[in-house]
Design a protein around this motif. Structure first.
Motif, short mmCIF file in Angstrom:
data_model
loop_
_atom_site.label_atom_id
_atom_site.label_comp_id
_atom_site.label_asym_id
_atom_site.label_seq_id
_atom_site.Cartn_x
_atom_site.Cartn_y
_atom_site.Cartn_z
N VAL A 1 0.85 -1.19 0.00
CA VAL A 1 0.00 0.00 0.00
C VAL A 1 0.88 1.24 0.00
O VAL A 1 1.83 1.33 0.77
CB VAL A 1 -0.92 0.03 1.25
N VAL A 2 0.57 2.18 -0.88
CA VAL A 2 1.27 3.46 -0.90
C VAL A 2 0.25 4.55 -0.55
O VAL A 2 -0.77 4.70 -1.22
CB VAL A 2 1.90 3.75 -2.28
N ASP B 1 -2.93 3.69 -2.90
CA ASP B 1 -2.68 2.83 -4.05
C ASP B 1 -2.37 1.45 -3.49
O ASP B 1 -1.45 1.30 -2.67
CB ASP B 1 -1.50 3.35 -4.87
N LEU B 2 -3.15 0.46 -3.91
CA LEU B 2 -2.98 -0.91 -3.43
C LEU B 2 -2.46 -1.77 -4.57
O LEU B 2 -2.98 -1.72 -5.68
CB LEU B 2 -4.31 -1.49 -2.96
N ARG C 1 -14.76 -1.70 0.25
CA ARG C 1 -14.49 -2.15 1.62
C ARG C 1 -13.43 -1.28 2.29
O ARG C 1 -13.57 -0.90 3.45
CB ARG C 1 -14.04 -3.62 1.59
N VAL C 2 -12.36 -0.97 1.56
CA VAL C 2 -11.29 -0.13 2.12
C VAL C 2 -11.84 1.25 2.51
O VAL C 2 -11.59 1.74 3.61
CB VAL C 2 -10.11 -0.01 1.14
N GLU C 3 -12.60 1.87 1.62
CA GLU C 3 -13.13 3.20 1.92
C GLU C 3 -14.07 3.16 3.12
O GLU C 3 -14.05 4.06 3.96
CB GLU C 3 -13.81 3.79 0.68
N HIS C 4 -14.87 2.11 3.23
CA HIS C 4 -15.79 1.95 4.36
C HIS C 4 -15.02 1.78 5.68
O HIS C 4 -15.29 2.45 6.67
CB HIS C 4 -16.71 0.76 4.12
N ALA D 1 -8.85 9.27 -2.95
CA ALA D 1 -8.82 8.31 -4.06
C ALA D 1 -8.32 6.97 -3.54
O ALA D 1 -7.45 6.92 -2.67
CB ALA D 1 -7.92 8.80 -5.18
N THR D 2 -8.87 5.91 -4.11
CA THR D 2 -8.42 4.54 -3.82
C THR D 2 -8.17 3.88 -5.16
O THR D 2 -9.10 3.75 -5.96
CB THR D 2 -9.48 3.75 -3.03
#
Length: 110
Positions: free
Chosen positions: A51-52, A63-64, A84-87, A99-100
C-alpha cells in the motif's frame, strides 16, 4: 476537553492492507517498490508494503498493489476492495480517502 487523534501513514497503510487481504479473490499484496513482473506475494504481516499512501488536496489517497486469484473477475475484486477499504477507513480511522486505486500486478492460483 477536546483533543485530536493523529493517524500515521504507516498505521493507515496497515489498516488498508489487512482490509484488502480479507476480500475474496485476493491472494495477497505485492510490494509496491518492485518492478513489474518481479513480485512476491506478501503475507498479512507485511500487507502494508503493498500500500502506498499519498496526499491529494490535503486528503489521503491509497494505491494498493494486489495479486488476484486465477479465474476471478479482476474488475469485480478491485471494486470490492475499493468499497471495503473506503468503508473501513472511514469507520475505523475517521478518514475519507480522496482516491483509492487498485493495481492488479499479478494473478496466481490461490
Amino acid at each position: 476537553m477536546s483533543g485530536s487523534i493523529q493517524i500515521t501513514e504507516g498505521a493507515l497503510a496497515s489498516l488498508i492492507g489487512l482490509t484488502a487481504h480479507e476480500i475474496p479473490g485476493v491472494v495477497g499484496m505485492a510490494p509496491a517498490n518492485l518492478k513489474e513482473g518481479l513480485y512476491r506475494v506478501l503475507g498479512r504481516a507485511n500487507a502494508s508494503e503493498g500500500v502506498v499512501i499519498g496526499k491529494e488536496g490535503g486528503r489521503f489517497t491509497a494505491d494498493l498493489y494486489v495479486v488476484a486469484a486465477y479465474g476471478v473477475s479482476i474488475p469485480t475484486v478491485a471494486r470490492n476492495i475499493t468499497e471495503r477499504v473506503e468503508h473501513v477507513v472511514k469507520n475505523q480511522a475517521g478518514i475519507e480517502l480522496a482516491a483509492t486505486r487498485v493495481h492488479a500486478v499479478g494473478v496466481q492460483r490461490a
